[in-house]
Design a protein around this motif. Structure first.
Motif, PDB file in Angstrom:
ATOM      1  N   GLY A 220     -19.285  23.625 -50.895  1.00 49.58           N
ATOM      2  CA  GLY A 220     -19.410  24.963 -51.478  1.00 49.58           C
ATOM      3  C   GLY A 220     -20.305  25.880 -50.662  1.00 49.58           C
ATOM      4  O   GLY A 220     -21.206  26.536 -51.201  1.00 49.58           O
ATOM      5  N   LEU A 221     -20.063  25.954 -49.361  1.00 51.35           N
ATOM      6  CA  LEU A 221     -20.961  26.683 -48.458  1.00 51.35           C
ATOM      7  C   LEU A 221     -20.629  28.168 -48.300  1.00 51.35           C
ATOM      8  O   LEU A 221     -21.265  28.850 -47.500  1.00 51.35           O
ATOM      9  N   GLY A 222     -19.648  28.660 -49.045  1.00 52.20           N
ATOM     10  CA  GLY A 222     -19.249  30.049 -48.882  1.00 52.20           C
ATOM     11  C   GLY A 222     -20.404  31.030 -48.958  1.00 52.20           C
ATOM     12  O   GLY A 222     -20.491  31.972 -48.167  1.00 52.20           O
ATOM     13  N   ARG A 223     -21.304  30.823 -49.905  1.00 55.31           N
ATOM     14  CA  ARG A 223     -22.441  31.724 -50.075  1.00 55.31           C
ATOM     15  C   ARG A 223     -23.711  31.210 -49.398  1.00 55.31           C
ATOM     16  O   ARG A 223     -24.566  31.996 -48.995  1.00 55.31           O
ATOM     17  N   SER A 224     -23.855  29.891 -49.295  1.00 47.03           N
ATOM     18  CA  SER A 224     -25.139  29.334 -48.862  1.00 47.03           C
ATOM     19  C   SER A 224     -25.194  28.943 -47.394  1.00 47.03           C
ATOM     20  O   SER A 224     -26.269  28.603 -46.885  1.00 47.03           O
ATOM     21  N   ASP A 225     -24.069  29.000 -46.690  1.00 49.26           N
ATOM     22  CA  ASP A 225     -24.076  28.680 -45.266  1.00 49.26           C
ATOM     23  C   ASP A 225     -25.143  29.525 -44.568  1.00 49.26           C
ATOM     24  O   ASP A 225     -25.235  30.740 -44.800  1.00 49.26           O
ATOM     25  N   PRO A 226     -25.972  28.929 -43.709  1.00 51.15           N
ATOM     26  CA  PRO A 226     -27.056  29.695 -43.072  1.00 51.15           C
ATOM     27  C   PRO A 226     -26.571  30.872 -42.232  1.00 51.15           C
ATOM     28  O   PRO A 226     -27.233  31.906 -42.176  1.00 51.15           O
ATOM     29  N   VAL A 227     -25.417  30.726 -41.597  1.00 51.04           N
ATOM     30  CA  VAL A 227     -24.875  31.851 -40.821  1.00 51.04           C
ATOM     31  C   VAL A 227     -24.505  32.994 -41.758  1.00 51.04           C
ATOM     32  O   VAL A 227     -24.782  34.166 -41.480  1.00 51.04           O
ATOM     33  N   HIS A 228     -23.904  32.673 -42.884  1.00 56.57           N
ATOM     34  CA  HIS A 228     -23.546  33.712 -43.863  1.00 56.57           C
ATOM     35  C   HIS A 228     -24.793  34.379 -44.430  1.00 56.57           C
ATOM     36  O   HIS A 228     -24.814  35.608 -44.602  1.00 56.57           O
ATOM     37  N   ARG A 229     -25.822  33.603 -44.710  1.00 52.82           N
ATOM     38  CA  ARG A 229     -27.055  34.200 -45.250  1.00 52.82           C
ATOM     39  C   ARG A 229     -27.695  35.128 -44.225  1.00 52.82           C
ATOM     40  O   ARG A 229     -28.230  36.184 -44.581  1.00 52.82           O
ATOM     41  N   ALA A 230     -27.637  34.763 -42.964  1.00 53.38           N
ATOM     42  CA  ALA A 230     -28.239  35.587 -41.916  1.00 53.38           C
ATOM     43  C   ALA A 230     -27.542  36.938 -41.815  1.00 53.38           C
ATOM     44  O   ALA A 230     -28.155  37.932 -41.408  1.00 53.38           O
ATOM     45  N   CYS A 231     -26.273  36.999 -42.201  1.00 55.79           N
ATOM     46  CA  CYS A 231     -25.535  38.260 -42.145  1.00 55.79           C
ATOM     47  C   CYS A 231     -26.155  39.325 -43.040  1.00 55.79           C
ATOM     48  O   CYS A 231     -25.992  40.524 -42.791  1.00 55.79           O
TER      49      CYS A 231
ATOM     50  N   LEU B 202     -18.293  22.598 -33.078  1.00 57.52           N
ATOM     51  CA  LEU B 202     -18.722  24.003 -32.985  1.00 57.52           C
ATOM     52  C   LEU B 202     -20.069  24.047 -32.280  1.00 57.52           C
ATOM     53  O   LEU B 202     -21.115  23.907 -32.900  1.00 57.52           O
ATOM     54  N   ALA B 203     -20.054  24.241 -30.984  1.00 61.06           N
ATOM     55  CA  ALA B 203     -21.274  24.100 -30.193  1.00 61.06           C
ATOM     56  C   ALA B 203     -22.242  25.257 -30.375  1.00 61.06           C
ATOM     57  O   ALA B 203     -23.419  25.073 -30.678  1.00 61.06           O
ATOM     58  N   ASP B 204     -21.776  26.464 -30.189  1.00 64.37           N
ATOM     59  CA  ASP B 204     -22.617  27.649 -30.306  1.00 64.37           C
ATOM     60  C   ASP B 204     -21.721  28.791 -30.748  1.00 64.37           C
ATOM     61  O   ASP B 204     -20.491  28.689 -30.700  1.00 64.37           O
ATOM     62  N   GLY B 205     -22.316  29.891 -31.191  1.00 63.89           N
ATOM     63  CA  GLY B 205     -21.458  30.956 -31.678  1.00 63.89           C
ATOM     64  C   GLY B 205     -22.126  32.311 -31.770  1.00 63.89           C
ATOM     65  O   GLY B 205     -23.315  32.470 -31.499  1.00 63.89           O
ATOM     66  N   PHE B 206     -21.301  33.273 -32.174  1.00 60.12           N
ATOM     67  CA  PHE B 206     -21.723  34.660 -32.321  1.00 60.12           C
ATOM     68  C   PHE B 206     -21.028  35.205 -33.558  1.00 60.12           C
ATOM     69  O   PHE B 206     -19.809  35.066 -33.705  1.00 60.12           O
ATOM     70  N   THR B 207     -21.791  35.803 -34.465  1.00 59.48           N
ATOM     71  CA  THR B 207     -21.250  36.268 -35.737  1.00 59.48           C
ATOM     72  C   THR B 207     -21.486  37.755 -35.916  1.00 59.48           C
ATOM     73  O   THR B 207     -22.593  38.252 -35.684  1.00 59.48           O
ATOM     74  N   VAL B 208     -20.446  38.454 -36.373  1.00 61.76           N
ATOM     75  CA  VAL B 208     -20.507  39.887 -36.640  1.00 61.76           C
ATOM     76  C   VAL B 208     -20.443  40.097 -38.154  1.00 61.76           C
ATOM     77  O   VAL B 208     -19.423  39.795 -38.772  1.00 61.76           O
TER      78      VAL B 208
ATOM     79  N   ALA C 229     -26.248  35.881 -32.104  1.00 62.67           N
ATOM     80  CA  ALA C 229     -25.966  34.519 -31.643  1.00 62.67           C
ATOM     81  C   ALA C 229     -26.588  33.542 -32.626  1.00 62.67           C
ATOM     82  O   ALA C 229     -27.617  33.826 -33.247  1.00 62.67           O
ATOM     83  N   TRP C 230     -25.972  32.386 -32.784  1.00 65.73           N
ATOM     84  CA  TRP C 230     -26.480  31.408 -33.753  1.00 65.73           C
ATOM     85  C   TRP C 230     -27.868  30.897 -33.384  1.00 65.73           C
ATOM     86  O   TRP C 230     -28.604  30.438 -34.250  1.00 65.73           O
ATOM     87  N   THR C 231     -28.239  30.996 -32.133  1.00 71.19           N
ATOM     88  CA  THR C 231     -29.591  30.597 -31.743  1.00 71.19           C
ATOM     89  C   THR C 231     -30.643  31.503 -32.360  1.00 71.19           C
ATOM     90  O   THR C 231     -31.825  31.149 -32.390  1.00 71.19           O
ATOM     91  N   ALA C 232     -30.225  32.676 -32.872  1.00 70.25           N
ATOM     92  CA  ALA C 232     -31.159  33.619 -33.503  1.00 70.25           C
ATOM     93  C   ALA C 232     -31.369  33.334 -34.986  1.00 70.25           C
ATOM     94  O   ALA C 232     -32.168  34.022 -35.643  1.00 70.25           O
ATOM     95  N   LEU C 233     -30.707  32.335 -35.537  1.00 69.15           N
ATOM     96  CA  LEU C 233     -30.799  32.054 -36.972  1.00 69.15           C
ATOM     97  C   LEU C 233     -32.236  31.869 -37.459  1.00 69.15           C
ATOM     98  O   LEU C 233     -32.612  32.421 -38.499  1.00 69.15           O
TER      99      LEU C 233
END
Length: 247
Positions: A71-82, A116-122, A90-94
């Protein structure tokens, strides 16, 4: 070259006739920028989202199964950072954007294990709609090519807007209530804590007139009090949080 690529992608998104076609475009442009994976999604549990929700991706199946099971739709750390920025990151900025918990570290470690090694989220922030994002991820052994990140920012934004159009979400804006200028003025001052009488004095209108404007505005949104009215106006973009906070 980058500008030409961005323009071509924007034209292609506008011409896309389906979500699947948009996904193919994202896959192709992502690979051109050095990414193996993409995910364009609203930040919800897709299976029980309260309104139409978007999710298109080519992430590993193992990650999708884990993501939904947890159930990570809301709690995923990348989503929270948005929620902390309007710019791509970049995910290194989390760790700079959100306080990572032990569970977050486990989630990120699992994403790396499945490829999923590294990434970039908009991030995608549309008033009145579910929060969302468009992410691009590299596979193991692929470096994050920093020179392509400005293009990835544009691609993510354009793709999300295209997904809204193709899913019918963007067209729903036409059904939103429309406020008159005076109604908006009254809501603006009400959101800043002013009474109907104070609003009438500020705007130079009669007390009864101010009451009527507020009543009509509540009726357009189908709400019964000033708090609900202000919330709806914020989500619709009729007001901004700066308006409400008086900053």
């Amino acid at each position: 070259m980058v500008l030409a690529t961005a323009q071509q992608f924007a034209y292609a998104v506008e011409a896309a006739g389906s979500i699947r076609e948009l996904g193919d475009l994202l896959d192709a442009i992502g690979r051109e920028m050095g990414f193996r994976y993409f995910a364009l999604t609203h930040h919800v549990d897709i299976a029980c989202a309260p309104q139409p929700a978007i999710r298109i991706h080519n992430y590993p199946g193992e990650w999708e199964a884990f993501f939904d099971a947890e159930g990570l739709g809301r709690s995923d750390p990348v989503h929270r950072a948005c929620h902390m920025t309007s710019l791509g990151f970049a995910w290194t900025a989390l760790p700079r954007l959100v306080m990572l918990t032990r569970r977050d570290d486990e989630i990120l470690a699992h994403s790396r294990r499945v490829g999923l090694a590294d990434g970039f989220t908009v991030p995608a922030h549309i008033p009145g709609e579910l929060a969302g994002s468009c992410s691009f991820a590299t596979a193991r052994g692929q470096p994050l090519r920093m020179e392509w990140l400005p293009l990835a920012q544009f691609i993510g934004t354009a793709a999300f807007e295209g997904a809204r159009r193709l899913s019918g979400i963007r067209g729903a804006e036409q059904d939103r209530p429309r406020l008159s200028d005076r109604q908006r003025d009254c809501i603006y001052w009400a959101a800043r804590g002013k009474s109907d009488w104070e609003i009438s004095q500020i705007l130079g209108i009669g007390h009864d007139t101010a009451i009527q404007y507020m009543k009509e505005a509540r009726g357009r949104y189908g709400v019964g009090n000033r708090t609900q009215l202000a919330i709806h106006a914020l989500y619709d973009g009729a007001l901004t949080f700066t308006d409400a906070l008086g900053r």
